[in-house]
Write an enzyme that holds these catalytic residues in place. Structure first.
Site, mmCIF file in Angstrom:
data_model
loop_
_atom_site.group_PDB
_atom_site.id
_atom_site.type_symbol
_atom_site.label_atom_id
_atom_site.label_comp_id
_atom_site.label_asym_id
_atom_site.label_seq_id
_atom_site.Cartn_x
_atom_site.Cartn_y
_atom_site.Cartn_z
ATOM 1 N N CYS A 96 0.539 -1.015 0.194
ATOM 2 C CA CYS A 96 0.025 0.323 0.112
ATOM 3 C C CYS A 96 0.937 1.314 0.084
ATOM 4 C CB CYS A 96 -0.673 -0.121 1.666
ATOM 5 S SG CYS A 96 -1.873 1.833 1.563
ATOM 6 N N GLY A 229 -9.370 -8.122 -7.772
ATOM 7 C CA GLY A 229 -9.734 -7.140 -7.005
ATOM 8 C C GLY A 229 -11.278 -6.581 -7.529
HETATM 9 C C1 LIG Z 1 -10.409 0.581 -3.155
HETATM 10 C C2 LIG Z 1 -9.124 -0.675 -3.314
HETATM 11 C C3 LIG Z 1 -9.044 -0.407 -2.058
HETATM 12 C C4 LIG Z 1 -7.531 -1.209 -1.852
HETATM 13 N N1 LIG Z 1 -7.146 -1.450 -0.550
HETATM 14 C C5 LIG Z 1 -6.321 -2.199 0.104
HETATM 15 C C6 LIG Z 1 -5.667 -3.173 1.024
HETATM 16 O O1 LIG Z 1 -6.439 -2.402 2.025
HETATM 17 N N2 LIG Z 1 -4.556 -3.376 1.141
HETATM 18 C C7 LIG Z 1 -3.540 -4.080 0.089
HETATM 19 O O2 LIG Z 1 -3.087 -4.692 -0.052
HETATM 20 N N3 LIG Z 1 -4.137 -3.639 -1.652
HETATM 21 C C8 LIG Z 1 -5.449 -2.583 -1.512
HETATM 22 N N4 LIG Z 1 -5.394 -2.657 -3.117
HETATM 23 C C9 LIG Z 1 -4.609 -3.073 -4.148
HETATM 24 C C10 LIG Z 1 -6.340 -4.312 -4.739
HETATM 25 O O3 LIG Z 1 -5.593 -5.309 -3.799
HETATM 26 C C11 LIG Z 1 -4.929 -4.884 -5.880
HETATM 27 O O4 LIG Z 1 -3.997 -5.414 -5.749
HETATM 28 C C12 LIG Z 1 -5.142 -3.991 -6.896
HETATM 29 O O5 LIG Z 1 -6.891 -3.431 -6.768
HETATM 30 C C13 LIG Z 1 -5.272 -4.354 -8.090
HETATM 31 O O6 LIG Z 1 -5.691 -5.810 -8.122
HETATM 32 P P1 LIG Z 1 -7.274 -5.329 -9.790
HETATM 33 O O7 LIG Z 1 -6.416 -4.559 -10.526
HETATM 34 O O8 LIG Z 1 -7.519 -6.323 -9.867
HETATM 35 O O9 LIG Z 1 -8.086 -4.207 -8.940
HETATM 36 C C14 LIG Z 1 -6.594 -1.342 -2.801
HETATM 37 C C15 LIG Z 1 -7.555 -1.495 -4.000
HETATM 38 C C16 LIG Z 1 -8.680 -0.384 -4.631
HETATM 39 C C17 LIG Z 1 -9.018 -0.523 -5.798
#
Ligand SMILES: Cc1cc2nc3c(=O)[nH]c(=O)nc-3n(C[C@H](O)[C@H](O)[C@H](O)COP(=O)(O)O)c2cc1C
Length: 332
Positions: A96, A229
């Site tokens: 993060c 995600g």
């Molecule tokens: C709204 C939001 C909140 C997120 N919160 C976290 C979190 O709490 N912990 C974490 O490791 N990643 C967090 N992420 C990142 C996601 O876990 C993930 O790595 C990222 O969205 C990429 O994957 P995707 O393209 O499939 O969405 C967050 C992403 C979004 C969009």
């Protein structure tokens, strides 16, 4: 004995999204996926209202608690708490990039401190019997190289953590918002594949920008699992397709069957003091791309915000779901 966790497909931890209600909803759509909580800071897990912050429904399992922190003692304590509460895994957030998270010294800025990460992970592993896993980025700021990432991954692995989730884009620690950090740094899947290729003993889960089952199948040829995600949050029924095409489950529930179960859940939860919107806000995308999607969204936004729960309005959700089902059967 601990049951081996199937991490072929998991839903990414997402703050303000993957709370217990969202996880309950997703579990109605898929039995085979692995679920993660939102990131919980060690201090909140230790000192906060434990039931509210860490409580979950048994139906959500297998479930991992994602923790943010870099204080060994606190991390160790959270591992014990998580194990005691019945979590199946504990995952440390090393990805993060938010300012607040950096200020507290956790998340992606820990990629700069492999020795500290290694000490934290070994302390965590010594504190519990459930698997300890890590979720990180492929680099940070100007660093995006096989050598740096491989040596970071090796540090994590030598500390005893054998499952690593790699978000296939680097984190920019200064100058980008968390939202921009999910979009602007370019995805680099080949780097993740290379890490898996050179570390065959590790379980490497790939994450970032994955939106359909064809991509999932491709990634599964190169990695051990796929984490998704936003594509699932925005279009939760994608999970039904994953159940069918990836897990070969021919008995996936329809959207209205899911809505029916949710209505029951809402009624039970309301009795315990949950507001309808705390649950239904996660279901806005249930009809994504379908006939009736707008009707569904509008009904939720017009009727689910009230503080007082009106069961008649809750029951009407089923009528909308059934009408949508019919409309989609006719057009298919
Ligand atoms: C709204 C939001 C909140 C997120 N919160 C976290 C979190 O709490 N912990 C974490 O490791 N990643 C967090 N992420 C990142 C996601 O876990 C993930 O790595 C990222 O969205 C990429 O994957 P995707 O393209 O499939 O969405 C967050 C992403 C979004 C969009």
């Amino acid at each position: 004995m601990l049951k081996k966790i199937n991490r072929k497909i998991s839903v990414a931890p997402m703050m303000d999204c993957t709370d217990r209600h969202e996880r309950y909803f997703l579990r109605l759509l898929s039995k085979n996926i692995m679920l993660y909580t939102e990131m919980i800071a060690t201090k909140s897990a230790i000192h906060g209202d434990r039931k509210k912050i860490l409580g979950f429904n048994q139906i959500e399992k297998p479930l991992a608690l994602q923790v943010g922190g870099s204080d060994k003692k606190e991390l160790s304590e959270v591992c014990k708490i998580a194990e005691g509460m019945g979590y199946d895994e504990i995952n440390i957030n090393l990805g993060c990039p938010s300012k607040k998270v950096q200020k507290n010294k956790f998340g992606a800025c820990l990629m700069k401190e492999p020795d500290l990460v290694s000490e934290c992970i070994s302390e965590m592993i010594n504190s519990c019997k459930i698997p300890v896993t890590a979720k990180t980025r492929i680099g940070f700021d100007d660093i995006e190289s096989f050598d740096y990432l491989n040596s970071f991954v090796n540090k994590i692995s030598e500390a005893g953590c054998k499952t690593i989730i790699l978000h296939a884009r680097k984190a920019i620690l200064k100058g980008l918002t968390p939202k921009e950090n999910l979009k602007i740094p370019k995805l680099n899947y080949p780097l993740v594949y290379e890490i898996k290729n050179k570390n065959k003993n590790l379980e490497i889960i790939i994450n970032g920008g994955i939106t359909n089952t064809e991509q999932i199948k491709e990634h599964l040829k190169n990695c051990d699992g796929v984490m998704i995600g936003r594509a699932i949050y925005q279009n939760p029924y994608f999970l039904a397709e994953i159940e069918n095409k990836i897990f070969h489950n021919t008995n996936v529930p329809s959207r209205s069957e899911v809505a029916e179960k949710l209505v029951e859940y809402v009624k039970e939860e309301v009795k315990k003091g949950t507001r309808v919107n705390q649950i239904m806000r996660h279901t806005v995308g249930l009809y994504h791309g379908q006939n009736g999607a707008n009707k569904w969204k509008r009904y939720l936004s017009d009727n689910m915000m009230a503080r007082d729960s009106d069961f008649q309005k809750v029951n009407h959700i089923m009528t909308i779901a059934q009408n949508n089902e019919k409309a989609n059967q006719v057009s298919s």
